[in-house]
Design an enzyme around this catalytic site. Structure first.
Site, short mmCIF file in Angstrom:
data_model
loop_
_atom_site.label_atom_id
_atom_site.label_comp_id
_atom_site.label_asym_id
_atom_site.label_seq_id
_atom_site.Cartn_x
_atom_site.Cartn_y
_atom_site.Cartn_z
CB SER A 163 103.83 18.56 -92.85
OG SER A 163 103.13 19.76 -92.86
CG HIS A 216 98.94 17.66 -93.90
ND1 HIS A 216 98.86 17.66 -92.54
CD2 HIS A 216 99.94 18.53 -94.19
CE1 HIS A 216 99.77 18.46 -92.02
NE2 HIS A 216 100.43 19.01 -93.01
#
Length: 280
Positions: A63, A85
């Site tokens: 992330s 993501h």
């Protein structure tokens, strides 16, 4: 200087980057966190001119942590994992459509900035990055290297512990429930520790050198025992010679050269062993 990030990224993480000096090494093992704090750290590192910047990924780089990994030369241990993501927003409460639209626009803007960071690091197209973000893409170190996210891989041994719904990757506890595409992690979580380590070792193409290392240790121990014995014997002879010389027993003087030669041989063996271990 060395900075360690082994937590979720937040304001305290950013505070570690307030006074940079010299060559900076960032050791990274993080599941992600606040994207704005990650971007702040990225900008500080990217614009730092006081020395080199290296990011060493030691375990998990997921992330927002991947944003920091893009701020300089990225070196990864071969058993590290990467995940990128789309930015996400946690909602709690009741909101009108206007507020939801505003927050959607904010997420879209953040996504655009992340795409710029990843494109700049990897050289991939915006379309490729956008598709990877949408899928929540997990990458091994080798895949991250092929992607351009990683610049160099260094060898390592996997240190993974199974705790059911939590997997500890290189001492970092990661809940499998926090990620959307968690099928592989859940499969890993169902394994025993030994099976998990075996799978990860095979998965990352790491040959098992345990027996080879054991043999090398045994050889060095054997050499060391012989060496200690030789040094002890040499010291005893030398002490005996000194005692006899001091007492006036001149007939033992002829043995001095033998003792010195034995001592020189022992020292030479120590040097040879040290050079072998240093690969010289």
């Amino acid at each position: 200087m060395e900075i360690i990030i082994s937590e979720e990224i937040g304001k305290r993480t950013t505070e570690k980057f307030e006074a940079l000096y010299g060559n900076v090494t960032v050791r990274l093992n993080s599941p992600g966190g606040d994207v704005f704090e990650a971007l702040t750290i990225y900008n500080r590192l990217k614009n730092y001119v006081g020395g080199t910047v290296e990011i060493v990924v030691e375990g998990l780089c997921a992330s927002a942590a991947t944003v920091i990994a893009c701020a300089g030369k990225c070196i990864s241990y071969e058993n590290a994992l990467f995940m990128i993501h789309n930015p996400m927003l946690e909602l709690d409460g009741y909101y009108p459509s206007t507020e939801l639209t505003r927050r959607l626009e904010m997420l879209t803007a953040i996504e655009g900035e992340l795409i710029k960071v990843y494109v700049g690091k990897t050289g991939k197209s915006e379309e490729e990055i956008r598709a990877a973000l949408s899928e929540e893409t997990w990458l091994t170190a080798e895949e991250a290297l092929a992607w351009g996210l990683v610049d160099e891989i260094i060898p390592s041994r996997a240190t993974v512990e199974n705790k059911g719904d939590v997997v500890i990757i290189n001492h970092l506890a990661v809940s499998t429930g926090r990620y959307k595409n968690k099928r592989e992690l859940l499969k890993m979580g169902a394994m025993s520790n030994a099976t998990l380590l075996e799978k990860i070792t095979a998965f990352f193409g790491r040959s098992d050198r345990e027996e080879e290392l054991k043999a090398e240790i045994a050889r060095l121990k054997a050499e060391n025992e012989v060496l200690r014995s030789e040094i002890k014997t040499t010291d005893m002879i030398y002490a005996l010679i000194e005692d006899n010389v001091k007492s006036g027993a001149s007939r033992v003087k002829a043995s001095t050269s033998e003792a010195e030669e034995s001592r020189r041989t022992a020292v030479t063996k120590v040097v040879e062993m040290a050079n072998r271990r240093n690969g010289r």
